[in-house]
Design an enzyme around this catalytic site. Sequence first.
Site, mmCIF file in Angstrom:
data_model
loop_
_atom_site.group_PDB
_atom_site.id
_atom_site.type_symbol
_atom_site.label_atom_id
_atom_site.label_comp_id
_atom_site.label_asym_id
_atom_site.label_seq_id
_atom_site.Cartn_x
_atom_site.Cartn_y
_atom_site.Cartn_z
ATOM 1 N N GLU A 1 -6.306 6.906 -1.159
ATOM 2 C CA GLU A 1 -6.348 5.661 -0.400
ATOM 3 C C GLU A 1 -6.939 4.536 -1.235
ATOM 4 O OE1 GLU A 1 -5.243 4.825 3.085
ATOM 5 O OE2 GLU A 1 -4.069 6.322 2.041
ATOM 6 N N ASP B 1 -5.035 1.221 -2.377
ATOM 7 C CA ASP B 1 -5.603 -0.112 -2.096
ATOM 8 C C ASP B 1 -5.624 -0.956 -3.367
ATOM 9 O OD1 ASP B 1 -6.068 0.419 0.570
ATOM 10 O OD2 ASP B 1 -8.186 0.927 0.309
ATOM 11 N N HIS C 1 1.501 4.317 -2.869
ATOM 12 C CA HIS C 1 1.460 5.768 -2.634
ATOM 13 C C HIS C 1 2.644 6.456 -3.314
ATOM 14 C CE1 HIS C 1 -1.953 6.600 -0.154
ATOM 15 N NE2 HIS C 1 -1.573 5.842 0.859
ATOM 16 N N HIS D 1 0.834 -1.207 0.000
ATOM 17 C CA HIS D 1 0.000 0.000 0.000
ATOM 18 C C HIS D 1 0.871 1.260 0.000
ATOM 19 C CE1 HIS D 1 -3.681 2.315 1.167
ATOM 20 N NE2 HIS D 1 -2.789 3.092 1.761
ATOM 21 N N GLU D 2 1.916 1.262 0.813
ATOM 22 C CA GLU D 2 2.813 2.423 0.872
ATOM 23 C C GLU D 2 3.627 2.554 -0.413
ATOM 24 O OE1 GLU D 2 2.399 4.561 3.173
ATOM 25 O OE2 GLU D 2 1.046 3.265 4.306
#
Length: 458
Positions: free
Chosen positions: A174, A178, A113, A109-110
């Site tokens: 977000e 995801d 980003h 997930h990071e």
Amino acid sequence: MALNTLPDIGGNAFSTLTPEKEKQIGDVLIRQTRARLPMVYDPLLDEYLNALGNRLVARSNDVKFPFKFYWVNNQEINAFASLGGNIVSHTGTLAVSESESEFASVIAHEVAHVTQRHIARFVEAQNQRSPLTIASLLGSIILATINPEAGMAAMAASQGAAQQSAINFTRSNEQEADRIGMTILAEAGFDPNAVPIFFSRLSQQSRFVNQQLAFLQTHPLSQARVSDTRLRAQQFPKRFVPDSQDFTLTKSRILARYHYSTKDALIIFERMLTEPGGNTRANHYGLAIAKLDNKNYEEARILIEDLLKQDPYNLYYLDVYTDILIAEKKYEQAKEFLQQAYLLRPNNQVVTLNYANVAVKSANYGLAVHLLRNLLYYKDDNILAYDLLSEAYKAQEDFAKYYETRSDLFYQLANYPKAIDDLNEALNSLKPDARLENRRIEAKKRQLQAEFERLQRM
């Protein structure tokens, strides 16, 4: 030491963050972060996290620069990405993960980003409202990991955008992280269903505590988001992904060293070994660490020697066995043991740091210097290596090199004034005829001073 060349970005520092600028600023931020947060400098944990992280990065698109992964010693469940591909996980995140896929889902997930440039785009947008500084960004990162709610508010306030929360609060980012993170997870061979499982458990936990979990403050988790990840995971083929041995050993190490107290760890691992399915190598390993930390050296040695018989090249066992021998002051035995391991893995930081540590303990400083300088040649940001190397130089009474190495260490922690002071001490410690060394260190000092001045203007 390789000094970073800071971007000459002037007053519009963050107006257009090219990947090159983002990487350069990110490197400064992570060095400052390392100086201000309780980072974990454990070579085994470092190798595990970076191997896992880069396995995920290898399955990602739009990768603009190398990624680096770091640990913070914090029992809260959280992780965050900074500029330039620097990703930090709390030790507590892995401690509560019930599978490797769950932990990998947080890191994926990071990674998403970063690859989608959410952080960079957010910084650019905020800078258009009010000029940013490195200090304001750093303060927000620090607060966000210690007190997420306060950190996000500080970031919004310091950047003149009180109506907008930080990057992780934006719903679309977000959702995108995801979606892309789950694809990365599946492509890397992990179970996508770990995402909704992990989210559901966190959501349930947050209902029974007065204060929301740190992860949920920086990554708001609605029921719709949980449902969305569950539906998305069903689009991937079902698979059973067993945990790797490195994951189970890493988890035991974190539980024993960073999650429980020394006494509690002993009790917990002894209890786990008696439970159904609990008689595992990972629990024996955790118990060996707990016994070592409780100074039950003989019992710890019996446990770890048994594990080494089953897997003689395992670095997790090697590390604890070395610590036991050092605690028992069996330096020559430890040196012989590590010499063989070093021949097999000459560039491995776990082996090298343990071998150098034993060399320092046994007053074989020349060997320690040789090992550590080789390690720093290809891993020039290793805090433990700089620390050990400065200790070896001091013991040799080579004060010029001692102070220069301490300067390198402080540079890695973005403490420019102390780094420059130590270079002055190094110059004062040189012999009068050491002209080449004098010129080299003077040039290094000027470069540091110029970098510090430019950083202060950012």
